[in-house]
Design a protein around this motif. Structure first.
Motif, mmCIF file in Angstrom:
data_model
loop_
_atom_site.group_PDB
_atom_site.id
_atom_site.type_symbol
_atom_site.label_atom_id
_atom_site.label_comp_id
_atom_site.label_asym_id
_atom_site.label_seq_id
_atom_site.Cartn_x
_atom_site.Cartn_y
_atom_site.Cartn_z
ATOM 1 N N CYS A 28 81.436 55.012 14.351
ATOM 2 C CA CYS A 28 80.357 55.526 13.498
ATOM 3 C C CYS A 28 80.149 57.020 13.718
ATOM 4 N N LEU A 32 80.541 59.665 10.734
ATOM 5 C CA LEU A 32 79.302 60.293 10.264
ATOM 6 C C LEU A 32 79.046 61.676 10.851
ATOM 7 N N ASP A 37 72.483 59.115 13.062
ATOM 8 C CA ASP A 37 72.984 58.223 12.018
ATOM 9 C C ASP A 37 73.909 57.166 12.614
ATOM 10 N N ALA A 74 79.523 52.500 7.954
ATOM 11 C CA ALA A 74 79.480 53.955 8.161
ATOM 12 C C ALA A 74 79.873 54.695 6.885
ATOM 13 N N LYS A 77 76.976 54.520 4.511
ATOM 14 C CA LYS A 77 75.920 55.450 4.945
ATOM 15 C C LYS A 77 76.287 56.879 4.558
ATOM 16 N N SER A 78 77.560 57.221 4.724
ATOM 17 C CA SER A 78 77.977 58.583 4.397
ATOM 18 C C SER A 78 77.823 58.848 2.902
ATOM 19 N N TYR A 83 77.229 62.929 2.223
ATOM 20 C CA TYR A 83 78.031 63.850 3.000
ATOM 21 C C TYR A 83 79.132 64.326 2.066
#
Length: 175
Positions: A28, A32, A37, A74, A77-78, A83
């Motif tokens: 992760c 990230l 995070d 992950a 989430k990114s 990102y």
């Protein structure tokens, strides 16, 4: 162990978390590039593991299955945090090369890795730093073998270009 967890054995689940928490957190972090995070996603991963254990079909190793959940969580989430890759231009190179012009090799590689998309960084990290095979990466990422090979190839070329640009910029500082 899985059956024990499914049947409510909290100690068995605690042992599973202890066994895989470093592996999950490490992946992760690499994807990230942010400790907070990575901690949050790691916790989410183990919640997902707990809730999904009944659906684990034992077609792959448990570690591979957990790694896949971590990788996908992950990456998700990114995307949510948007990102984005920073395209390399003169301004970026100046910022990249400014300050400490004698960065050691490891720092240069880490800075170059940060310029990759999270999925590219994850695949490179699994292959070179975690010693996963292309087949294992395909299982974890959900990509086909040829897609993993292509991604590895293209990402290596991208890293090479980033590192060469950085080296050229540093050499200009010396002249």
């Amino acid at each position: 162990v899985i059956d024990n967890i499914i049947n409510g054995d909290q100690e068995a689940f605690r042992e599973l978390v202890e066994k895989y928490k470093v592996m999950v957190y490490s992946l992760c972090c690499k994807i990230l590039q942010n400790n907070e995070d990575a901690e949050e996603v790691s916790q989410d991963v183990f919640v997902k593991v707990f809730l999904s254990l009944k659906s684990y079909r034992k077609e792959s190793k448990l570690s591979t299955w957990i790694y896949r959940i971590a990788y996908n969580t992950a990456i998700s989430k990114s995307r949510k945090k948007k990102y984005t890759q920073e395209y390399i231009g003169d301004k970026d190179l100046n910022e990249f090369a400014s300050g400490d012009n004698e960065l050691d090799e490891k720092e240069q590689i880490n800075k170059a890795l940060k310029q990759l998309y999270p999925n590219e960084r994850g695949i490179i990290m699994m292959y070179y730093f975690e010693d996963f095979s292309v087949k294992e990466i395909a299982e974890i990422s959900g990509l086909g073998l040829s897609n993993v090979k292509i991604t590895l190839h293209r990402t290596r070329l991208k890293l090479k270009a980033i590192l060469e640009s950085t080296l050229k910029k540093e050499l200009q500082w010396m002249i």
